[in-house]
Design an enzyme around this catalytic site. Structure first.
Site, mmCIF file in Angstrom:
data_model
loop_
_atom_site.group_PDB
_atom_site.id
_atom_site.type_symbol
_atom_site.label_atom_id
_atom_site.label_comp_id
_atom_site.label_asym_id
_atom_site.label_seq_id
_atom_site.Cartn_x
_atom_site.Cartn_y
_atom_site.Cartn_z
ATOM 1 N N LYS A 194 -0.577 37.386 -14.252
ATOM 2 C CA LYS A 194 -0.111 38.749 -14.018
ATOM 3 C C LYS A 194 -1.322 39.667 -14.107
ATOM 4 O O LYS A 194 -2.190 39.478 -14.978
ATOM 5 C CB LYS A 194 0.928 39.104 -15.091
ATOM 6 C CG LYS A 194 1.561 40.475 -14.929
ATOM 7 C CD LYS A 194 2.673 40.672 -15.963
ATOM 8 C CE LYS A 194 3.359 42.013 -15.816
ATOM 9 N NZ LYS A 194 4.469 42.192 -16.795
ATOM 10 N N SER A 215 10.537 41.812 -19.149
ATOM 11 C CA SER A 215 9.795 41.565 -17.910
ATOM 12 C C SER A 215 9.415 40.118 -17.613
ATOM 13 O O SER A 215 8.866 39.837 -16.548
ATOM 14 C CB SER A 215 8.527 42.406 -17.882
ATOM 15 O OG SER A 215 8.860 43.730 -17.576
ATOM 16 N N SER A 232 8.849 43.661 -14.951
ATOM 17 C CA SER A 232 7.667 44.085 -14.233
ATOM 18 C C SER A 232 6.832 42.911 -13.722
ATOM 19 O O SER A 232 5.919 43.117 -12.937
ATOM 20 C CB SER A 232 6.798 44.949 -15.155
ATOM 21 O OG SER A 232 6.363 44.182 -16.272
#
Ligand code: GLN
Length: 483
Positions: free
Chosen positions: A76, A175, A151
């Site tokens: 990420k 998330s 997210s």
């Protein structure tokens, strides 16, 4: 080859069926071909990947082994990666090349994992739809008109579309678990303090936690093994031995006490999801689990408390992005105040600015007691509910989300509507508990997740339950059409 799980890749590499370099090339080509539909990557690191793959092949040739040695992953884009853009999904950091590796990145690289790239995400990890990224929205491979969750939507979409077997992600209020649910993956948010936050760009420091996203619990165990552990660089890292997560995957579920909170089945839950959750309960009962109704009476207060605490911490964490030290700086500032105002006004997107304002307000003199302190008290009540529940049961089970993935844009103009979708995930972050989401079926062709929560440091138990469930169900094996 793109259908292989991490566990299968490790076996294939050990048996010399293919090399890490071959696999890496196949996946990079697949990303080039398919990712334009999804937008799941912000940066690709082809050169780094090929170099790491060759090094892993050489280590294997020298007799080394290891479940992650030569395994392709992605991070990420909030894990600092030395020499690579680490944008946090923001214009503010579009020009930021991290000068060092986050602990998670360094540990996985040392274990021999191959970094294919950095995945798209909501700006500064704020969101549940992956629509707030400066680099554009991510699409859900199960239906390109729907969001993949957020997210960590880039990591989720990429793994779900079989662009790679697993990826790192972070979970501040859901998330990891929510995008896992929306894309038919298994995702684990570890206990707060289990995985180092050093080099992980902070959103809300007391809630943020890194963890794995993969297709199976078995793969989450492998990736978590490489991520977890004490780190003296992170003052909230906990010095607790890391168990062998793969070793407990096959423990029996006989007599396992599963608590199902009655508050989970309230009006806001899609009845079709409720039914799938009931089916997963029946499946676990067949494996020997005993079901008990429990209560989490303060759950209804969790969303308001979270949406005070998280923005408050974010407003403090994001004050460092001022246009002076690093990140975006506006053109031709007239004076220092103009530089601050325009750099922050132009560098941050709307949702980030909204949260900075809410947070600064909640922390301001005169309001601190009324909002921030009150929210912290609710946080303690939420934790106490869990502690009481875990006196009676071993794990807690329920839906990960009240609804399946919504259509792109459906909640963009109403942030509170999106905040309400976090109802089942946020409590684990407030309490610091580990939580896992795993595939439990489909509604209108869109995946549904079931969430498991456990006492502190019982990630192994969560992975064990999920693995046993996955040995007896095939939801997690379904592949989105076109991928
Ligand atoms: N949806 C939540 C938020 O917007 C959680 C995000 C996260 O876990 N990073 O804050």
């Amino acid at each position: 080859m793109h259908q292989l799980t991490l566990a299968e890749i490790a076996r294939g590499l050990a048996d010399k069926k293919f090399s890490s370099e071959e696999l890496t090339k196949v996946l990079l080509a697949r990303i080039a071909q398919l990712d334009p539909q999804l937008n799941s990557f912000i940066s690709l690191t082809e050169d780094l990947a090929l170099q790491q793959a060759k090094a892993a092949d050489a280590r294997r040739a020298n007799g080394e082994s290891g479940a992650l040695l030569g395994a392709p992953i992605a991070h990420k884009d909030l894990f600092c990666t030395q020499g690579v853009r680490t944008s946090c999904g923001s214009k503010m950091l579009d020009n930021f090349k991290a000068p060092y590796d986050a602990t998670v990145v360094a540990k996985l690289a040392a274990a021999g994992a191959v970094t294919l790239g950095k995945t798209n995400m909501d700006e500064f990890a704020m969101g549940s739809a992956n629509e707030s990224s400066y680099y554009g929205a991510v699409k859900n491979p199960w239906n390109l008109e729907h969001v993949p969750g957020g997210s960590s939507g880039g990591s989720a979409a990429a793994v779900a579309a079989r662009l790679l077997p697993a990826a790192t992600a972070t979970d501040t209020g859901g998330s990891i678990r929510q995008p896992a649910a929306f894309t038919n993956l298994t995702g684990l948010k570890p206990t707060y303090g289990r995985v180092s936050r050093w080099g992980m760009i902070a959103y809300a420091s007391s809630l943020d936690q890194g963890g794995p996203l993969a297709r199976t619990a078995e793969d989450c165990a492998i990736l978590l093994q490489g991520m977890a552990g004490f780190d003296s660089n992170d003052s909230t890292s906990i010095d607790e031995p890391v168990p062998d997560y793969s070793a407990s995957l096959n423990d029996s579920l006989k007599g396992l006490r599963i608590g199902v909170p009655k508050e989970y089945f309230s009006a806001g839950l899609d009845p079709r999801i409720a039914e799938l959750i009931q089916n997963s309960i029946k499946e676990l009962e067949k494996l020997g689990a005993v079901i008990k109704e429990i209560s989490l009476p303060n759950m209804q207060h969790a969303i308001p408390a979270y949406y005070v605490i998280a923005p408050a911490e974010a407003s403090s964490n994001l004050s460092r992005f001022d246009g002076v030290r690093f990140g975006y700086r506006c053109e031709d500032p007239k004076n220092l105040e103009d530089l601050y105002k325009r750099s922050r006004g132009e560098g941050f997107g709307a949702e980030v600015q909204r949260r900075i304002m809410v947070g600064a307000y909640a922390l301001s003199a005169g309001y601190y007691d009324a909002y921030y302190l009150k929210a912290q008290k609710i946080r303690r009540l939420v934790k106490n509910d869990f502690m009481a529940a875990f006196n009676e049961v071993d794990i807690i089970l329920g839906p990960t989300t009240p609804n399946p993935a919504w259509k792109l844009g459906a909640k963009s103009s109403d942030p509170v509507a999106a905040y309400l979708e976090d109802v089942y995930t946020i409590t684990a972050n407030l309490a610091g508990l580990p939580g896992l989401s795993m595939p439990a079926g489909f509604v209108d062709g869109l995946p549904v997740g079931v969430q498991l929560l456990a006492p502190y440091f019982q990630e192994g138990r969560l992975l064990n339950v999920a693995h046993q469930y996955q040995l007896n169900t095939d939801w997690h094996t379904r592949t989105p059409t076109g991928f």
